[in-house]
Design an enzyme around this catalytic site. Structure first.
Site, PDB file in Angstrom:
ATOM      1  N   LYS A 191     -10.993  -0.956  10.137  1.00  0.00           N
ATOM      2  CA  LYS A 191     -11.188  -2.399   9.005  1.00  0.00           C
ATOM      3  C   LYS A 191     -11.678  -3.462   9.852  1.00  0.00           C
ATOM      4  O   LYS A 191     -11.764  -4.556   9.389  1.00  0.00           O
ATOM      5  CB  LYS A 191      -9.964  -2.740   8.413  1.00  0.00           C
ATOM      6  CG  LYS A 191      -9.609  -1.498   7.345  1.00  0.00           C
ATOM      7  CD  LYS A 191      -8.456  -1.648   6.167  1.00  0.00           C
ATOM      8  CE  LYS A 191      -8.343  -0.541   5.572  1.00  0.00           C
ATOM      9  NZ  LYS A 191      -7.224  -0.468   4.811  1.00  0.00           N
ATOM     10  N   ASP A 223       2.507  -4.591   8.299  1.00  0.00           N
ATOM     11  CA  ASP A 223       1.387  -3.889   8.039  1.00  0.00           C
ATOM     12  C   ASP A 223       0.196  -4.957   7.952  1.00  0.00           C
ATOM     13  O   ASP A 223      -0.156  -5.768   7.163  1.00  0.00           O
ATOM     14  CB  ASP A 223       1.472  -3.176   6.679  1.00  0.00           C
ATOM     15  CG  ASP A 223      -0.038  -2.517   6.250  1.00  0.00           C
ATOM     16  OD1 ASP A 223      -1.045  -2.594   6.902  1.00  0.00           O
ATOM     17  OD2 ASP A 223       0.015  -1.856   5.276  1.00  0.00           O
ATOM     18  N   HIS A 250       0.895  -1.110   0.070  1.00  0.00           N
ATOM     19  CA  HIS A 250       0.036  -0.040  -0.085  1.00  0.00           C
ATOM     20  C   HIS A 250       1.082   1.230  -0.041  1.00  0.00           C
ATOM     21  O   HIS A 250       1.966   1.254   0.421  1.00  0.00           O
ATOM     22  CB  HIS A 250      -0.825  -0.111   1.350  1.00  0.00           C
ATOM     23  CG  HIS A 250      -1.817   0.892   1.341  1.00  0.00           C
ATOM     24  ND1 HIS A 250      -1.766   2.181   1.841  1.00  0.00           N
ATOM     25  CD2 HIS A 250      -3.319   0.712   1.409  1.00  0.00           C
ATOM     26  CE1 HIS A 250      -2.850   2.893   1.799  1.00  0.00           C
ATOM     27  NE2 HIS A 250      -3.871   1.754   1.371  1.00  0.00           N
ATOM     28  N   CYS A 282      -4.519   2.327  -3.972  1.00  0.00           N
ATOM     29  CA  CYS A 282      -3.408   2.919  -3.167  1.00  0.00           C
ATOM     30  C   CYS A 282      -2.257   2.065  -3.386  1.00  0.00           C
ATOM     31  O   CYS A 282      -1.468   1.942  -2.599  1.00  0.00           O
ATOM     32  CB  CYS A 282      -3.630   2.998  -1.715  1.00  0.00           C
ATOM     33  SG  CYS A 282      -4.753   4.407  -1.206  1.00  0.00           S
ATOM     34  N   GLN A 328      -4.690  -5.167   6.692  1.00  0.00           N
ATOM     35  CA  GLN A 328      -5.670  -5.809   5.959  1.00  0.00           C
ATOM     36  C   GLN A 328      -5.809  -7.300   6.454  1.00  0.00           C
ATOM     37  O   GLN A 328      -6.672  -8.029   6.171  1.00  0.00           O
ATOM     38  CB  GLN A 328      -5.081  -6.118   4.473  1.00  0.00           C
ATOM     39  CG  GLN A 328      -6.177  -6.314   3.354  1.00  0.00           C
ATOM     40  CD  GLN A 328      -7.544  -5.116   3.279  1.00  0.00           C
ATOM     41  OE1 GLN A 328      -8.739  -5.717   3.559  1.00  0.00           O
ATOM     42  NE2 GLN A 328      -7.192  -3.954   3.165  1.00  0.00           N
TER      43      GLN A 328
END
Ligand SMILES: *Cc1c(COP(=O)(O)O)cnc(C)c1O
Length: 404
Positions: A224, A198, A121, A362, A201
């Site tokens: 999220k 990260d 991202h 992104c 997600q």
């Protein structure tokens, strides 16, 4: 099996209509919807105990502080961090990554190397580019194959004694690939590099155990995982967080201030300057409670069924190509139809009440890799149904007919 129709009643927004059609919300990779249980926690905060934390002796401030710190402990337990002060409240993943990138400015020098994956991202690319500009370090990319899987042999070759940091997402928001982060972390540690994963997600789909992973930094955004926007977390190993200088100066993050010198507060406060998103932090904890109440195993199997069904149905449409066909993937389907711009498909789907994402998500380097302007992305959550997949498939067929 989940009683999805019952669960859907928890989400007031799922009852609304868009353009005269029942909303079919398939943009969960951008943000999840919020259940009434979390909305109630937000309302209760402003109705009953809104106060600034950590400073007041009065009852409301004490109550707000207790709830906020309880939320930190919930988050700690959820991700199995060893210590609660290894959980830093941030405004979200982007903020979390910037704290680490900024902190490393003083630990990185010219000649050092930083590795990022090819499927990041932008929020996990730009801060490192800025870090490289400031320090003269070099950014290197771990490439991927056509399925959207990282080339792990190339990764091994890229790792050297110069490698100081490795950054990778746990799950790609554009392709849905679940990356082999255990192996990525283990290999990076053999050359002494720190690893930031990260998890923005991944958090809606699975539970990462930061101790078992032995990861140095892990980031999540509350919005999220059924929580509110503007709040998230940075997990960092205590030894790393102690080494990194603070990112912002201000109130709450100091031990002592004189005009000659300031000493910083202990963790986690060193990284939490100013009045935080108190209500958001508490609601983040409530959102994790909500999801744990359903159970992540049940969530994963429900989403897997949606993914399989939707993939099989969509592939029956002639000219439709799916980007991101990794063996290990989550409920994200990025696709295009030959000769049609993704934006046009998205606009027609919107007229039908179907919310999908169109564009580069992104992650422009991924689109450059496939030589496409963008994709249509449908991303499924546990509260989506097979009927909604059918509505999507019919919508895509209709869009194709109208546009070709
Ligand atoms: C959403 C997302 C981000 C950015 O999160 P913010 O909440 O916008 O800071 C970063 N990485 C991935 C993989 C994401 O899905």
């Amino acid at each position: 099996m989940l009683d999805v129709l019952k669960l859907r009643k928890d989400f007031p927004i799922l009852k609304r209509e868009v353009n005269g059609k029942p909303l079919v919300y398939l943009d969960n990779a951008a943000t999840s919807q919020t259940p009434q249980q979390v909305i109630d926690v937000i309302t209760a905060y402003y109705q009953n105990y809104n106060a600034n934390i950590h400073r007041g002796v009065h009852a409301l401030s004490q109550e707000a502080t207790d709830k906020y710190e309880q939320a930190r402990i919930k988050i700690q337990k959820h991700f199995n961090a060893a210590k609660s002060h290894e959980i830093i409240f941030t405004s979200g993943t982007t903020h979390s990554i910037n704290i680490v990138a900024n902190g490393f400015s003083s630990l990185i020098k010219k000649g050092d190397e930083i590795l990022v994956s090819a499927m990041e991202h932008h929020s996990n690319i730009v801060p490192w580019q800025m870090l490289c500009e400031r320090t003269g370090a070099e950014l290197k990319v771990i490439p991927m194959n056509q399925d959207g899987e990282l080339l792990m042999d190339v990764y091994s070759e890229l790792l050297t004694n110069q490698t100081k940091l490795v950054f990778c997402n746990h799950i790609s928001n554009a392709l849905g690939t679940i990356n082999p982060i255990e192996e990525i972390i283990e290999k990076a540690h053999t050359v002494g590099a720190a690893v930031l994963i990260d998890g923005a997600q991944a958090a809606p789909h699975l539970v990462a155990d930061v101790q078992k992973l032995d990861v140095d930094f892990y980031t999540v955004s509350a919005h999220k995982v059924c929580g509110p926007t503007g709040v998230g977390m940075l997990f960092g190993k205590e030894e790393w967080l102690n080494k990194l200088p603070p990112y912002q100066g201000g109130g709450e993050m100091i031990a002592e201030v004189t005009f000659e010198k300031t000493t910083y507060a202990d963790l986690p406060h060193k990284f939490e300057a100013g009045t935080p998103n108190i209500c958001g932090g508490i609601a983040f904890g409530a959102a994790l409670d909500y999801m744990n109440g359903i159970g992540f195993d049940a969530i994963a199997s429900c989403e897997h069924e949606l993914l399989e069904y939707a993939t099989q149905k969509l592939l029956q449409i002639e000219g439709l190509k799916i980007y991101g066909t990794a063996k290990e993937k989550t409920s994200v389907i990025s696709f295009n139809i030959e000769g049609i711009h993704p934006y046009d498909i998205g606009s027609i789907l919107d007229k039908l009440g179907i919310a999908v994402r169109t564009g580069h998500h992104c992650a422009q380097p991924i689109m450059d890799f496939y030589k496409i302007p963008g994709t249509v992305r449908a991303s499924f959550s546990f509260y989506n149904t097979l009927d909604e997949v059918n509505v999507l498939v019919e919508g895509v067929k209709r869009a194709k007919m109208m546009l070709s």
